[in-house]
Design a protein around this motif. Structure first.
Motif, PDB file in Angstrom:
ATOM      1  N   GLU A 243      12.953   6.882  -3.256  1.00  0.00           N
ATOM      2  CA  GLU A 243      13.926   7.786  -3.865  1.00  0.00           C
ATOM      3  C   GLU A 243      14.178   7.520  -5.343  1.00  0.00           C
ATOM      4  N   ASN A 244      14.068   6.273  -5.753  1.00  0.00           N
ATOM      5  CA  ASN A 244      14.411   5.914  -7.126  1.00  0.00           C
ATOM      6  C   ASN A 244      13.535   4.741  -7.579  1.00  0.00           C
ATOM      7  N   PRO A 245      12.232   4.982  -7.695  1.00  0.00           N
ATOM      8  CA  PRO A 245      11.312   3.871  -7.979  1.00  0.00           C
ATOM      9  C   PRO A 245      11.650   3.094  -9.250  1.00  0.00           C
ATOM     10  N   GLU A 246      12.208   3.793 -10.248  1.00  0.00           N
ATOM     11  CA  GLU A 246      12.625   3.145 -11.503  1.00  0.00           C
ATOM     12  C   GLU A 246      13.529   1.938 -11.258  1.00  0.00           C
ATOM     13  N   LEU A 247      14.457   2.129 -10.316  1.00  0.00           N
ATOM     14  CA  LEU A 247      15.423   1.085 -10.003  1.00  0.00           C
ATOM     15  C   LEU A 247      14.703  -0.193  -9.573  1.00  0.00           C
ATOM     16  N   VAL A 248      13.616  -0.007  -8.850  1.00  0.00           N
ATOM     17  CA  VAL A 248      12.867  -1.164  -8.353  1.00  0.00           C
ATOM     18  C   VAL A 248      11.958  -1.728  -9.438  1.00  0.00           C
ATOM     19  N   THR A 249      11.296  -0.848 -10.178  1.00  0.00           N
ATOM     20  CA  THR A 249      10.327  -1.357 -11.153  1.00  0.00           C
ATOM     21  C   THR A 249      11.012  -1.985 -12.375  1.00  0.00           C
ATOM     22  N   SER A 250      12.329  -1.759 -12.522  1.00  0.00           N
ATOM     23  CA  SER A 250      13.020  -2.397 -13.658  1.00  0.00           C
ATOM     24  C   SER A 250      13.889  -3.569 -13.200  1.00  0.00           C
ATOM     25  N   ALA A 251      13.836  -3.905 -11.920  1.00  0.00           N
ATOM     26  CA  ALA A 251      14.642  -5.016 -11.396  1.00  0.00           C
ATOM     27  C   ALA A 251      14.092  -6.345 -11.932  1.00  0.00           C
ATOM     28  N   PRO A 252      14.875  -7.410 -11.923  1.00  0.00           N
ATOM     29  CA  PRO A 252      16.227  -7.506 -11.397  1.00  0.00           C
ATOM     30  C   PRO A 252      17.282  -7.040 -12.399  1.00  0.00           C
ATOM     31  N   HIS A 253      18.397  -6.547 -11.863  1.00  0.00           N
ATOM     32  CA  HIS A 253      19.484  -6.038 -12.702  1.00  0.00           C
ATOM     33  C   HIS A 253      20.688  -6.975 -12.719  1.00  0.00           C
ATOM     34  N   SER A 254      20.703  -7.965 -11.836  1.00  0.00           N
ATOM     35  CA  SER A 254      21.916  -8.768 -11.673  1.00  0.00           C
ATOM     36  C   SER A 254      21.788 -10.168 -12.271  1.00  0.00           C
ATOM     37  N   THR A 255      20.651 -10.480 -12.846  1.00  0.00           N
ATOM     38  CA  THR A 255      20.434 -11.863 -13.307  1.00  0.00           C
ATOM     39  C   THR A 255      20.743 -12.017 -14.791  1.00  0.00           C
ATOM     40  N   ARG A 256      20.895 -13.221 -15.235  1.00  0.00           N
ATOM     41  CA  ARG A 256      21.163 -13.516 -16.644  1.00  0.00           C
ATOM     42  C   ARG A 256      20.041 -12.996 -17.527  1.00  0.00           C
TER      43      ARG A 256
ATOM     44  N   LYS B 145       0.813  -1.219   0.000  1.00  0.00           N
ATOM     45  CA  LYS B 145       0.000   0.000   0.000  1.00  0.00           C
ATOM     46  C   LYS B 145       0.855   1.282   0.000  1.00  0.00           C
ATOM     47  N   ARG B 146       1.928   1.301   0.800  1.00  0.00           N
ATOM     48  CA  ARG B 146       2.735   2.530   0.886  1.00  0.00           C
ATOM     49  C   ARG B 146       3.599   2.720  -0.358  1.00  0.00           C
ATOM     50  N   GLN B 147       4.076   1.620  -0.948  1.00  0.00           N
ATOM     51  CA  GLN B 147       4.974   1.701  -2.101  1.00  0.00           C
ATOM     52  C   GLN B 147       4.209   1.989  -3.395  1.00  0.00           C
ATOM     53  N   VAL B 148       2.938   1.545  -3.434  1.00  0.00           N
ATOM     54  CA  VAL B 148       2.134   1.736  -4.644  1.00  0.00           C
ATOM     55  C   VAL B 148       1.980   3.223  -4.985  1.00  0.00           C
ATOM     56  N   LYS B 149       2.073   4.082  -3.960  1.00  0.00           N
ATOM     57  CA  LYS B 149       1.998   5.521  -4.204  1.00  0.00           C
ATOM     58  C   LYS B 149       3.071   5.958  -5.204  1.00  0.00           C
ATOM     59  N   ASN B 150       4.196   5.269  -5.193  1.00  0.00           N
ATOM     60  CA  ASN B 150       5.267   5.559  -6.145  1.00  0.00           C
ATOM     61  C   ASN B 150       5.274   4.553  -7.301  1.00  0.00           C
ATOM     62  N   ARG B 151       4.160   3.911  -7.500  1.00  0.00           N
ATOM     63  CA  ARG B 151       3.964   2.913  -8.567  1.00  0.00           C
ATOM     64  C   ARG B 151       4.865   1.694  -8.417  1.00  0.00           C
ATOM     65  N   VAL B 152       5.320   1.436  -7.207  1.00  0.00           N
ATOM     66  CA  VAL B 152       6.117   0.219  -6.955  1.00  0.00           C
ATOM     67  C   VAL B 152       5.184  -0.814  -6.336  1.00  0.00           C
ATOM     68  N   LYS B 153       5.097  -1.966  -7.001  1.00  0.00           N
ATOM     69  CA  LYS B 153       4.160  -2.995  -6.532  1.00  0.00           C
ATOM     70  C   LYS B 153       4.897  -4.173  -5.915  1.00  0.00           C
ATOM     71  N   THR B 154       4.124  -5.053  -5.280  1.00  0.00           N
ATOM     72  CA  THR B 154       4.730  -6.201  -4.598  1.00  0.00           C
ATOM     73  C   THR B 154       5.649  -7.006  -5.529  1.00  0.00           C
ATOM     74  N   GLY B 155       5.219  -7.165  -6.790  1.00  0.00           N
ATOM     75  CA  GLY B 155       6.032  -7.928  -7.745  1.00  0.00           C
ATOM     76  C   GLY B 155       7.372  -7.246  -8.019  1.00  0.00           C
ATOM     77  N   ASP B 156       7.395  -5.901  -8.001  1.00  0.00           N
ATOM     78  CA  ASP B 156       8.639  -5.160  -8.235  1.00  0.00           C
ATOM     79  C   ASP B 156       9.595  -5.345  -7.055  1.00  0.00           C
ATOM     80  N   ILE B 157       9.025  -5.254  -5.854  1.00  0.00           N
ATOM     81  CA  ILE B 157       9.859  -5.407  -4.654  1.00  0.00           C
ATOM     82  C   ILE B 157      10.460  -6.816  -4.635  1.00  0.00           C
ATOM     83  N   ALA B 158       9.636  -7.789  -5.012  1.00  0.00           N
ATOM     84  CA  ALA B 158      10.098  -9.181  -5.048  1.00  0.00           C
ATOM     85  C   ALA B 158      11.243  -9.346  -6.049  1.00  0.00           C
TER      86      ALA B 158
END
Ligand SMILES: *Cc1c(COP(=O)(O)O)cnc(C)c1O
Length: 519
Positions: A464-477, A399-412
């Protein structure tokens, strides 16, 4: 920076080797060597007739080391409980102790044949008997079958027992009550057994509203399927009253035992009114889980349901020998043929015996403690939809993260960058944007702290940087897949690539659903 050169070299080397086994295939390469034939060659078509294929199967031809490297490499692209915490809520992804592996590989166990005579299988039957007795002790139930191969299969078997019992009294009844927090397998089970499903709305504590239940239960109700603790991780304190309400109308209480990791050694379903239930040995009892390996979903019931258990049941003759009893006129029949998952029985029994009653109780307490530790350390940054005390798992919402358009799937997905397997997303359905976290007792305080740090860091990034989360993961193949296409149009067949030896970089999108033209 000092390591750049080395890293490059390793990457280049991997790129060559990452080719799939089909691409490396060359005629005549072999991974085995057989002694020359020293008996007359048999005529296959005389033995098997038309079943003998005339063309060669198109299989890759490789040397032993190539195939070993292929599969070992694939295994390193995956995540495993042996690499780190696997907080997949409701799945109880606990450590698989190595002593379990040791005993399940003993020759007399691992090499046993399913059609070995009973007289030569007494030790194996003894293992089944001992495991059954332990599970009956743990659940407080009266009779048990080890036939079902998974939790869902156990549910199906358990509801078949309920149906057979109602039928024996002249009326199978029509409906099964299921709370809205239930796992999807519950309604699927009820429907597969020919019942209509009545959905029950959870109350503000995430539990069953007993007064509302009493209004709904009637002579059409065959059973209620209840998960305790619920998928919110909340213990159903009024379970006794729920059982009484059902029993007063001749309906049964089925317990989905997937969350038994919160109860073992503390309380027993048999004592709080449950008539029939399943266990998931691959959750609560530490047998390997996932990766397509065999599961095990024993079903335990009260005495009055015993005559309906799947056939055969284990019995002890006057000579003291164990044998399978097929003389079961009221049985629902077999729900599976052979015990191909016997190794899971051995592992679960090893786990139970290695821990002992006190150890199992401690395990439960540690699992609950770990979940509550995470809850306390994260409740100021993630929304807690239900204030009710948590058992072995804790459910937050985005609920708190969705305000910045970050959803549970992004955090995961961002959690993957921090070296953790994601938690369960978007389940239970009664919590919009659910983050369902189950650490299990396996994790040390240090691992829990690393996880908590990662989750707090991601909450900060979401601000601070929702893009970083919504475009994750960055470290996987491979980064984000088109999940719908990946599920609806999976590419299950190898396609000959046009360009060889080119591996996608971490940020190259790999399209799933269309043949891979390039690697
Ligand atoms: C895992 C689970 C099931 C299904 O068990 P499987 O062994 O995966 O078939 C059913 N209910 C709940 C609550 C579960 O967590």
């Amino acid at each position: 920076m000092a390591f750049t050169g080395t890293t490059r070299k390793v990457t280049a080397h991997l790129t060559q080797n990452e080719a799939l086994s089909f691409e490396k295939s060359a005629p005549g390469k072999k991974g085995y060597k057989l002694a020359p034939l020293d008996v007359p060659e048999a005529d296959a078509s005389a033995l098997l007739g038309d079943s003998v294929r005339s063309n060669e199967p198109m299989l890759p031809e490789l040397s032993e080391i190539e195939i070993i490297r292929h599969f070992t490499r694939l295994s390193t692209w995956n995540y495993a409980i042996d690499l780190g915490m696997y907080p997949l809520g409701s799945c109880t992804m606990k450590y698989n102790p190595r002593v379990n592996e040791f005993v399940s590989r003993l020759e007399g166990i691992a090499e046993a044949h399913p059609y070995q005579p009973e007289a030569l299988s007494q030790g194996l039957l003894e293992i089944i008997k001992l495991l059954q007795d332990c599970l009956l002790d743990i659940t407080g139930m009266h009779a048990i079958t080890l036939q079902p191969a998974a939790g869902a299969h156990g549910e199906f078997t358990g509801i078949l027992l309920a149906r057979a019992w109602h039928e024996s009294k002249g009326n199978p009844r029509k409906t099964i009550l299921i709370p809205d927090s239930a796992h999807g397998t519950n309604p699927a089970t009820a429907a597969s057994c020919g019942y209509q499903i009545i959905n029950l709305k959870s109350n503000e504590q995430g539990g069953v509203d007993v007064a509302a239940l009493a209004e709904i239960v009637n002579e059409d109700t065959a059973a209620m399927m209840l998960t305790n603790p619920s998928t919110i991780g909340v213990f159903e304190h009024e379970i006794h009253k729920i059982a009484d309400v059902l029993h007063a109308k001749g309906a049964l209480l089925y317990m989905d035992g997937a969350n038994m990791n919160a109860l073992v050694g503390k309380t027993r379903p048999g004592d709080f009114g449950v008539d029939v239930m399943h266990l998931n040995l691959h959750k609560t009892f530490s047998t390997p889980h996932g990766g397509g390996g065999p599961g095990s979903g024993p079903v335990a019931c009260k005495d009055f349901l015993e005559p309906f258990l799947p056939t055969p049941v284990l019995a002890q003759g006057p000579d003291g020998l164990l044998h399978w009893n097929y003389d079961r006129p009221q049985s629902v029949g077999r729900v599976r043929m052979l015990y191909g998952n016997f190794g899971m029985f051995v592992r679960a029994l090893a786990y139970i015996l290695a821990n002992g009653p006190d150890g199992l109780r401690q395990t439960t307490e540690d699992a609950v403690l770990n979940a509550n530790y995470i809850r306390k350390k994260l409740e100021d940054v993630y929304e807690l939809p239900y204030p009710t005390a948590s058992m072995h798992e804790v459910v937050f919402s985005d609920k708190r993260q969705v305000k910045n358009r970050v959803k549970t799937g992004d955090i995961a997905k961002r959690l993957i960058d921090y070296g953790f397997h994601p938690y369960t997303t978007s389940f239970p359905l009664i919590v919009p944007g659910a983050l369902m976290i189950e650490p299990t007792e396996s994790e040390s305080r240090e691992e829990l702290d690393l996880f908590i740090d990662a989750m707090r860091q991601i909450a900060r990034e979401a601000e601070e940087n929702p893009e970083l989360v919504t475009s994750a993961p960055h470290s996987t193949r491979i980064s984000r897949l088109d999940e719908t296409t990946a599920a609806r149009k999976p590419v299950l067949r190898w396609h000959k690539p046009v360009v060889r030896w080119k591996t996608p970089g971490p940020n190259d999108p790999v399209e799933i659903g269309t043949p891979a033209k390039e690697w």
